[in-house]
Motif scaffolding. Structure first.
Motif, PDB file in Angstrom:
ATOM      1  N   ASP A 488      40.871  27.436  43.121  1.00 11.55           N
ATOM      2  CA  ASP A 488      41.890  27.248  44.144  1.00 11.55           C
ATOM      3  C   ASP A 488      41.261  27.532  45.513  1.00 11.55           C
ATOM      4  OD1 ASP A 488      41.886  30.012  44.658  1.00 11.55           O
ATOM      5  OD2 ASP A 488      43.706  30.394  43.519  1.00 11.55           O
ATOM      6  N   PRO A 489      41.980  27.299  46.621  1.00  8.37           N
ATOM      7  CA  PRO A 489      41.381  27.495  47.942  1.00  8.37           C
ATOM      8  C   PRO A 489      40.991  28.935  48.262  1.00  8.37           C
ATOM      9  CG  PRO A 489      43.238  25.987  48.091  1.00  8.37           C
ATOM     10  CD  PRO A 489      43.269  26.570  46.706  1.00  8.37           C
ATOM     11  N   LYS A 490      41.442  29.896  47.457  1.00  6.85           N
ATOM     12  CA  LYS A 490      41.001  31.281  47.637  1.00  6.85           C
ATOM     13  C   LYS A 490      39.807  31.595  46.738  1.00  6.85           C
ATOM     14  CE  LYS A 490      43.905  34.395  48.972  1.00  6.85           C
ATOM     15  NZ  LYS A 490      44.998  35.420  49.063  1.00  6.85           N
ATOM     16  N   LEU A 491      39.239  30.542  46.134  1.00  7.16           N
ATOM     17  CA  LEU A 491      38.025  30.610  45.320  1.00  7.16           C
ATOM     18  C   LEU A 491      38.234  31.355  44.009  1.00  7.16           C
ATOM     19  CD1 LEU A 491      35.342  31.179  48.111  1.00  7.16           C
ATOM     20  CD2 LEU A 491      36.459  29.068  47.372  1.00  7.16           C
ATOM     21  N   ARG A 492      39.475  31.474  43.566  1.00  8.57           N
ATOM     22  CA  ARG A 492      39.784  32.057  42.259  1.00  8.57           C
ATOM     23  C   ARG A 492      39.687  30.975  41.197  1.00  8.57           C
ATOM     24  NH1 ARG A 492      45.313  34.624  44.602  1.00  8.57           N
ATOM     25  NH2 ARG A 492      45.581  32.369  44.859  1.00  8.57           N
ATOM     26  N   LEU A 493      39.079  31.310  40.078  1.00  3.59           N
ATOM     27  CA  LEU A 493      38.951  30.352  38.994  1.00  3.59           C
ATOM     28  C   LEU A 493      40.304  30.170  38.317  1.00  3.59           C
ATOM     29  CD1 LEU A 493      36.659  28.686  37.589  1.00  3.59           C
ATOM     30  CD2 LEU A 493      36.782  30.389  35.785  1.00  3.59           C
ATOM     31  N   ARG A 494      40.809  28.959  38.323  1.00  2.67           N
ATOM     32  CA  ARG A 494      42.115  28.671  37.729  1.00  2.67           C
ATOM     33  C   ARG A 494      42.083  28.897  36.220  1.00  2.67           C
ATOM     34  NH1 ARG A 494      42.443  24.424  41.939  1.00  2.67           N
ATOM     35  NH2 ARG A 494      44.365  24.801  43.109  1.00  2.67           N
ATOM     36  N   GLY A 495      43.148  29.477  35.706  1.00  2.00           N
ATOM     37  CA  GLY A 495      43.284  29.658  34.268  1.00  2.00           C
ATOM     38  C   GLY A 495      42.812  31.001  33.759  1.00  2.00           C
ATOM     39  N   VAL A 496      42.131  31.782  34.600  1.00  2.00           N
ATOM     40  CA  VAL A 496      41.706  33.127  34.213  1.00  2.00           C
ATOM     41  C   VAL A 496      42.031  34.080  35.362  1.00  2.00           C
ATOM     42  CG1 VAL A 496      39.854  32.242  32.742  1.00  2.00           C
ATOM     43  CG2 VAL A 496      39.357  32.865  35.102  1.00  2.00           C
ATOM     44  N   GLU A 497      41.831  35.366  35.134  1.00  2.00           N
ATOM     45  CA  GLU A 497      42.100  36.367  36.156  1.00  2.00           C
ATOM     46  C   GLU A 497      40.849  37.187  36.438  1.00  2.00           C
ATOM     47  OE1 GLU A 497      45.283  38.736  34.682  1.00  2.00           O
ATOM     48  OE2 GLU A 497      46.800  37.168  34.940  1.00  2.00           O
ATOM     49  N   GLY A 498      40.824  37.777  37.633  1.00  2.00           N
ATOM     50  CA  GLY A 498      39.760  38.708  37.982  1.00  2.00           C
ATOM     51  C   GLY A 498      38.415  38.073  38.250  1.00  2.00           C
ATOM     52  N   LEU A 499      38.389  36.767  38.589  1.00  2.00           N
ATOM     53  CA  LEU A 499      37.119  36.066  38.725  1.00  2.00           C
ATOM     54  C   LEU A 499      37.176  35.081  39.890  1.00  2.00           C
ATOM     55  CD1 LEU A 499      34.284  35.539  37.487  1.00  2.00           C
ATOM     56  CD2 LEU A 499      35.359  33.797  36.049  1.00  2.00           C
ATOM     57  N   ARG A 500      36.180  35.189  40.766  1.00  2.00           N
ATOM     58  CA  ARG A 500      36.021  34.213  41.850  1.00  2.00           C
ATOM     59  C   ARG A 500      34.590  33.711  41.882  1.00  2.00           C
ATOM     60  NH1 ARG A 500      40.269  35.631  46.648  1.00  2.00           N
ATOM     61  NH2 ARG A 500      41.049  37.569  45.750  1.00  2.00           N
ATOM     62  N   VAL A 501      34.433  32.580  42.547  1.00  2.00           N
ATOM     63  CA  VAL A 501      33.106  32.007  42.787  1.00  2.00           C
ATOM     64  C   VAL A 501      32.900  31.938  44.290  1.00  2.00           C
ATOM     65  CG1 VAL A 501      31.635  29.979  42.544  1.00  2.00           C
ATOM     66  CG2 VAL A 501      33.124  30.680  40.650  1.00  2.00           C
TER      67      VAL A 501
END
Length: 535
Positions: A488-501
């Motif tokens: 998403d635009p906040k760089l969170r990986l969709r479908g999981v929690e606690g993870l960004r790229v």
């Protein structure tokens, strides 16, 4: 280490990882673990500006990736150097500071990346910047990243700029200013004598903080999960497996090839591909590893009538001694430059709003580039290199096996579309027009590559298939955007929690220029979003 927990775990100490770890640890409120697969950046060749060729194929501080055979390039494998060291590729690159155009980021916004338009990202470029020329509406001083002018105005580079002007390309004193089109000197991330990477600017001062732990030579094996929440990291140091847990978030900054590889090893990616390799699927994310983009270039080399190129250092031990003395005593000479200090941005067609071709003016020439290193011509020579800024083709990154030590499978479909072919041919034409101008007559003896006999479009395309290479600006393999994007635009990986790229893999579309400065901007903006969400 097995028992330790941190608020944030950052994977990868490249340009993005150094910025992110520094910003997240800045307040002292949060504990941060930074994992880097490579060693400390102790090699003097990293810090010496003209040390870039030495790092180009370094066996321990460079991943030395290669692509799969590229159909559009005569089925050649294309070399992809990536930094495996503190500072990442920002510790081995050409140090050019280039942001791209406002249009690049406005297109990101139109692609569903809310909050990533030009007006939104400009403040984060400026937050990092310590602009040597001073502050204005587009530049800032006081940031940790030194952005400087190259001090040595060499006759060859000045002659190429003058020739480009004679060829009808306007002068441009700031490619990060109001207009990108034109010719002139690049700015760079360096001091007078040395590289100034994200490791120097951000991480070095941050390492004095007690709430930041940096572990080098730490190969990330996989993410650890609690259901669909990323809870920790399993990694390997000196053959021993370790783990650490994250109370808040894990931030992947492992790069365009490393980030999708870690995600897929951890069960996040195209489900059929993962199952084929015996990897348990945590989340089916078809877009992870897709959308690979890279700038593509060829080069025209010219024998120089004067012994003033970087090739001459390779030829003559005495010139190397002299250049070393210049560098040590005065901070001047060939050793203070990476070889790419000037260039031009041009349009391949008049209807375009922004340039789609970058031409690097290279103070050297090579007979080839391989994982064994850059092979210079054994005579004084320089090159003009047209670069395709907006290639249409898209590739992908996938796994070869479930072994974390196996290199990823990199598929790069260069030179496949008619527009890409047309644009690179126009770039070659412009380079030749520059070389024919009066300002370069006393410098050029002959065209060495592709050679004066290679004139037709068909012959030039065939030569480009045989010699064309990546510009080493890969992006896009874990893109942000609308609902169809992995992030998403906040760089969170969709479908999981606690993870960004947070690295160049989040770019939905490649920017028009070198990618290091935009990668640091992404990390600045991402860090601000992460800290805001942590309140």
């Amino acid at each position: 280490m097995e028992q330790e927990a941190f608020d944030f775990i950052v994977v990868g100490a490249g340009s993005a990882g150094c910025v992110t770890a520094a910003r997240l640890s800045e307040s002292g409120r949060y504990t941060v673990l930074l994992l880097e697969a490579g060693p400390e950046a102790r090699s003097p060749w990293i810090h010496l500006p003209l040390g870039v060729p030495k790092m180009f194929s370094h066996k321990t501080m460079n991943w030395r990736y290669e692509s799969e055979p590229v159909p559009g390039l005569a089925n050649r494998r294309i070399y992809q150097p990536r930094g495996k060291v503190i500072g990442g590729t920002g510790s081995i690159n050409g140090m050019v500071y280039m942001r791209g155009t406002p249009c690049d980021y406005n297109i990101w916004s139109q692609m569903g990346c809310t909050g990533w338009g030009w007006e939104s990202v400009l403040p984060y470029f400026m937050t990092s910047e310590n602009q040597e020329r001073g502050a204005d509406t587009l530049h800032a001083t006081g940031g940790p990243l030194h952005v400087t002018d190259f001090k040595g105005k060499w006759p060859l580079h000045q002659a190429i700029i003058d020739a480009a002007t004679e060829a009808g390309i306007p002068r441009n004193t700031d490619f990060n200013g109001p207009c990108q089109e034109g010719t002139g000197y690049y700015q760079r991330t360096a001091t007078r004598r040395r590289r100034w990477s994200a490791a120097d600017a951000f991480l070095r001062p941050a390492r004095k903080r007690r709430n930041l732990k940096v572990v080098t030579n730490a190969l990330t094996r996989r993410l650890l999960w609690q259901g669909k929440r990323a809870s920790g990291i399993e990694f390997e140091v000196e053959g021993k497996r370790r783990s650490a847990t994250a109370r808040r978030e894990i931030i992947l900054c492992a790069g365009v090839f490393g980030t999708p590889q870690i995600l897929q090893l951890s069960g996040v990616g195209p489900a059929p591909h993962l199952r084929d390799l015996g990897i348990d699927v945590v989340h089916d994310a078809p877009g992870v590893g897709m959308n690979l983009q890279d700038h593509f270039n060829t080069y025209l080399s010219y024998r120089c009538g004067r012994p003033i190129t970087a090739n001459d250092l390779a030829i003559s031990p005495m010139r190397r001694i002299f250049a070393g003395a210049q560098y040590v005593l005065f901070g001047t000479g060939l050793l203070t430059a990476s070889g790419v200090v000037a260039g031009a941005f041009v349009k391949s067609a008049p209807h375009l709003d922004d340039p789609d071709i970058q031409i690097n003016f290279l103070g050297y020439s090579s007979a080839g580039r391989t994982p064994a290193g850059v092979i210079p011509h054994p005579f004084s020579a320089f090159s003009l290199s047209p670069i395709l800024l907006q290639p249409e083709a898209r590739g992908r990154v996938s796994l070869r096996s479930s072994d974390p030590k196996a290199p990823p499978r990199i598929e790069q479909p260069f030179l496949e579309t008619e527009n890409d072919k047309r644009a690179i041919l126009k770039g070659i034409e412009i380079c030749r027009r520059i070389a024919e101008q009066p300002a370069l007559r006393s410098f050029i003896r002959e065209e060495v590559l592709p050679g004066p006999s290679v004139r037709s479009d068909e012959a030039l395309l065939e030569d480009t298939r045989q010699r064309g290479i990546s510009t080493y600006h890969p992006v896009g393999t874990c893109r942000m955007g609308g609902d169809d994007a992995p992030l998403d635009p906040k760089l969170r990986l969709r479908g999981v929690e606690g993870l960004r790229v947070v690295d160049a893999s989040v770019m939905p579309r490649i920017i028009s220029g070198n990618t290091n400065a935009p990668t640091m901007m992404i990390a600045e903006k991402a860090s601000a979003m992460i800290l805001e969400d942590a309140r």
